[in-house]
Structure formats: structure tokens, C-alpha cells
Write an enzyme that holds these catalytic residues in place. Structure first.
Site, mmCIF file in Angstrom:
data_model
loop_
_atom_site.group_PDB
_atom_site.id
_atom_site.type_symbol
_atom_site.label_atom_id
_atom_site.label_comp_id
_atom_site.label_asym_id
_atom_site.label_seq_id
_atom_site.Cartn_x
_atom_site.Cartn_y
_atom_site.Cartn_z
ATOM 1 C CG HIS A 57 35.554 43.861 40.782
ATOM 2 N ND1 HIS A 57 36.257 45.033 40.887
ATOM 3 C CD2 HIS A 57 34.831 43.984 39.649
ATOM 4 C CE1 HIS A 57 35.987 45.815 39.860
ATOM 5 N NE2 HIS A 57 35.113 45.190 39.088
ATOM 6 C CG ASN A 275 39.244 50.054 31.310
ATOM 7 O OD1 ASN A 275 40.400 50.315 31.624
ATOM 8 N ND2 ASN A 275 38.295 50.966 31.223
ATOM 9 C CG ASP A 302 36.941 43.437 36.452
ATOM 10 O OD1 ASP A 302 35.699 43.601 36.500
ATOM 11 O OD2 ASP A 302 37.697 44.182 35.799
ATOM 12 C CG HIS A 306 31.441 41.419 27.402
ATOM 13 N ND1 HIS A 306 30.555 42.434 27.668
ATOM 14 C CD2 HIS A 306 32.591 41.745 28.044
ATOM 15 C CE1 HIS A 306 31.149 43.344 28.416
ATOM 16 N NE2 HIS A 306 32.384 42.956 28.673
ATOM 17 C CG PHE A 320 37.280 47.750 27.943
ATOM 18 C CD1 PHE A 320 38.643 47.700 27.676
ATOM 19 C CD2 PHE A 320 36.572 48.891 27.580
ATOM 20 C CE1 PHE A 320 39.290 48.774 27.073
ATOM 21 C CE2 PHE A 320 37.206 49.974 26.972
ATOM 22 C CZ PHE A 320 38.572 49.915 26.715
#
Ligand SMILES: [Zn+2]
Length: 438
Positions: A57, A275, A302, A306, A320
Site C-alpha cells: 500500500h 485517513n 500507506d 505530500h 490526509f
């Protein structure tokens, strides 16, 4: 002649025994009977050798968002974290929702990748939840799973249809489990901290209700459901129940859910905004319990890079997500293995064999003939997380300045080093003396 690499007197990840492992021409080979003049030798007392880690992920952000990350920087970060394979999510710009985009990711990864890259393709066109994407054609193009990650598949009827199509490919649908009617405009976990900060909350039930829905749809269709980044106590229970019923449902969780609670948001720290959100101490304890009792099938990061500008926005407006590839192994060792929750071999299995099995990826071990996708790490070395040293373009981690235990020394993919820690050097190229043979 080719250069042989020897991992000398290292600890076998599964047996705990001291072993020497030889690699030549991209694969693990038997130890040479006599001295090998061109062997380069890595010898670290107490270092563990294991199959390269796998992260199912990851957001590599290409195509279209290379300000956040690229396939090159993301996989370079993965290699630094001990990973030799990642599966990347399709919520890019444009969305990976056609066979051509699946092929594009594969092609780009071949040129720029420091790890093997397995594309995950979208469930619905544009991840809009309205029209099914061409699942079978994308599977033929090389997709290893389907997901609208970043968004839930809101309609149960759409999820049912997707599972029916996916069933014929044998590939799982990865559920980003979030009921949109309960999510509304929540930005962090519903609870005391959200109330104190005056922020809209996301309740546990938004996640767990969808986990239970998709378990029932797996039963209805026979399609495989993989529950992404589980965070809430009730979601772990939903996965446990699905397994008790014998349904084709699996699930993952991420390091931040077993390390942190929503208190990490502190005073509007956007580096603790992700999230699903960080939850309560009850949920964190339930996460560890679900890992220990085998409910959780594998780990994942995950990894969601950013830009600093994006994360500098006010809490409610910041995106998120946090980066995770370069801290995952250390957080596993520091918070699961060293405190005694999990034996080292089991913790590593959840990053290696388990995800390989879930996505039907080739097996890797330390035996002759195996592909040389390996990680060498010192489980006891302490270091301080410094985001400025990350290979990822993303600096958005809640763990900056944390002291952690467990350091990657070398990562090898297909016999080629993809990461070497600064303390590793090959100055001492040794001739292996015959008496060292076992
Ligand atoms: Zn997600």
C-alpha cells in the site's frame, strides 16, 4: 567473471542461526567450495538477513503528481527502508483505470525503480464509483489488485459487481473502508481531542460498517476482499468475524496505528493527519491484539507523500497522509518486537511472506536458487528519525526527532544493491579462506 557477494556470519531471519549466504548473478547460490577471489563481503555482528520487505500500500504519485513523489524517489525511499517490492495505488492524475496506464506504470518502474513495482488498478472509472473499470483487461496488463483507495466504493451494488468481475481474475479488491454518510467532513478521530480542538470527527463506525458490508459481499459473490489500513477496534473485530465465517477476507494495518493515538494531533499538527485517522488508546491496544492473535494478515505503510506547502495549510484543509517507507521496519522492531508483543520472525513474515502470498508475488527465501531480493539490518542499532535525510520527497512524518531501534544496512534487489547505509563499505574485499566453509 561475475562478482559474488557474501553476507557473512549474519543471523537467519527465521531460524536465528548464524549463516553465510552467497549471491551471484542475481540469485542466492551455494557457498563456494574454495576461496572466491572476487567476493565482496558484508559482515556485521548481529545483523539479520531476511527476504526484502514488501509494501502492498504505497502512493508513488505518478502519473501526474510528481511534486509530491515520483516512482524513482518513492522506490528509492522504499529501498532505504528495506523494501524490494511495493504495490502502488491508482489514485493518481489521471487515475490508473485502463490497461494502458497499468502498462505505463510498469514501464516507468522498469526504468526508474529501485524496487519491483506492482500496480494496483482502480475499481471504477476515475475512482468515481459510477462505472466499473475494465478489471479483466487491467489484470492481463499486470495489475495485482483493484482499489479505489482514497475513496470508498460507496455503492454496495457497485462493490458487488466489482467483486463478481474481480473473482474471475483471482485478484482481490482492496477496500478503503469509509462510509461517506458518516464521514461527511471529518478531519480527525471523533473524540476528546477533536472536541478540544473544535475539529470535525470521523467515528470508528464509518470504517467498521464498511468492513462488515464488504465481508458480506465477499460471502455473496465469492470475490476476495482485502481491507486496507485498518485502524478501529470494531474493524479488527469485523475482520476477525469474517475469518471465523471462513470468508475470503484479509486485512492490513500500518505502523502509525500501533504506535500513535489521536493525541499526536496535539495542537493542530498536520503531520498527524491521515485517513483513517489516528484513533484512541483502546483502538491502538486492539490493533496490537489483532496483530498478535493473527487477525491481521500483513503490514503496509500507506506511504502518502505530500509537499511541505500542502501540509502547512490549516489542519482542516491540509491533505490526509504521512510517509512511511523509511520508518516502517524501525517502528515494527521498536514497538512490536523489542517490547515482546511479537517474535522477530513473525513480525518479518508480516512484511515479507504474508504480503507475497496475498498478492501472488514470487516467493523469496535465503536458499540457493531464490531471487536475491534481500535486506540486511541491525535490529538493535538506534537512530533518530530526520526527515531531511529521507529519500522520499515527502517530509510529512509524525516521527521526526524520534529515537528508534532497528536500522537497515543494505537492501538488494535481484542481486544488485539498491541501498547501502553510510556505515557499509567494501574496502575490505576479502578472499574467503577455505576453512570458513561449512
Ligand atoms: Zn486509503
Amino acid at each position: 567473471m561475475s562478482t559474488m557477494t557474501l553476507f557473512k556470519n549474519v543471523v537467519h531471519w527465521k531460524t536465528g542461526e548464524k549463516v553465510t549466504v552467497a549471491v551471484e548473478d542475481g540469485v542466492v547460490v551455494s557457498l563456494p567450495k574454495r576461496g572466491h577471489e572476487h567476493a565482496r563481503v558484508l559482515e556485521f555482528t548481529g545483523a539479520v538477513l531476511a527476504p526484502g520487505l514488501v509494501d502492498l500500500h504505497v502512493h508513488l504519485r505518478e502519473p501526474g503528481q510528481s511534486g509530491k513523489e515520483t516512482i524513482e524517489t518513492g522506490t528509492r525511499a522504499a529501498a532505504a527502508g528495506g523494501f524490494t517490492a511495493v504495490a502502488c495505488m491508482p489514485n493518481t492524475v489521471p487515475v490508473v483505470d485502463t490497461p494502458a496506464w497499468v502498462e505505463w506504470v510498469l514501464h516507468r518502474a522498469k526504468g526508474a525503480g529501485y524496487t519491483r513495482v506492482y500496480p494496483i488498478a482502480a475499481v471504477t472509472q476515475g475512482q468515481k464509483g459510477e462505472q466499473l473499470a475494465p478489471l479483466q483487461a487491467m489484470a492481463r496488463a499486470g495489475a495485482v489488485a483493484f482499489s479505489d483507495d482514497g475513496h470508498p466504493v460507496a455503492s454496495a451494488a457497485m462493490m458487488r459487481r466489482a467483486l463478481e468481475y474481480a473473482r474471475n481474475t483471482g485478484l482481490p479488491i482492496i477496500g478503503h473502508e469509509e462510509d461517506p454518510t458518516l464521514r461527511v467532513d471529518g478531519v480527525m478521530n471523533e473524540g476528546f481531542t477533536a472536541t478540544r480542538l473544535g475539529l470535525r470527527g470521523l467515528p470508528n463506525a464509518a470504517e467498521s460498517i464498511m468492513c462488515r458490508r464488504d465481508a458480506d459481499l465477499a460471502e455473496l459473490t465469492g470475490g476476495r476482499v482485502h481491507l486496507a489500513h485498518l485502524s478501529a477496534a470494531q474493524s479488527f473485530d469485523a475482520l476477525r468475524d469474517a475469518k471465523r465465517r471462513g470468508l475470503p477476507v484479509t486485512g492490513e494495518t500500518c505502523p502509525h496505528y500501533w504506535v500513535l493515538t489521536d493525541e499526536a494531533v496535539g495542537d493542530y499538527d498536520t503531520h498527524a493527519k491521515m485517513n483513517p485517522p489516528l484513533r484512541s488508546e483502546v483502538d491502538r491496544a486492539a490493533c496490537i491484539a489483532a496483530i498478535v492473535d493473527g487477525t491481521i494478515d500483513c503490514f503496509a505503510t500507506d506511504h502518502a507523500p505530500h509537499t511541505s506547502d500542502e501540509k502547512a495549510r490549516p489542519f482542516a484543509e491540509a491533505p490526509f497522509g504521512i510517509v512511511g517507507l523509511e520508518t516502517a521496519l524501525a517502528l515494527t522492531l521498536t514497538y512490536l518486537v523489542h517490547p515482546g508483543h511479537l517474535p522477530l520472525a513473525r513480525a518479518l513474515e508480516l512484511w515479507t511472506d504474508a504480503p507475497r502470498r496475498l498478492f501472488n508475488l514470487p516467493e523469496v527465501d535465503l536458499e540457493p536458487g531464490s531471487e536475491a531480493d534481500l535486506v540486511l539490518f541491525d535490529p538493535n542499532a538506534e537512530w533518530t528519525v530526520d526527515p531531511d535525510l529521507f529519500f522520499s520527497k515527502g517530509r510529512n512524518t509524525p516521527f521526526a526527532g524520534w529515537s528508534v531501534k532497528g536500522r537497515v544496512l543494505a537492501t538488494m534487489m535481484g542481486g544488485r544493491f539498491t541501498h547501502l547505509a553510510p556505515e557499509v563499505d567494501f574496502e575490505h574485499q576479502l578472499v574467503l579462506p577455505a576453512r570458513d566453509q561449512k
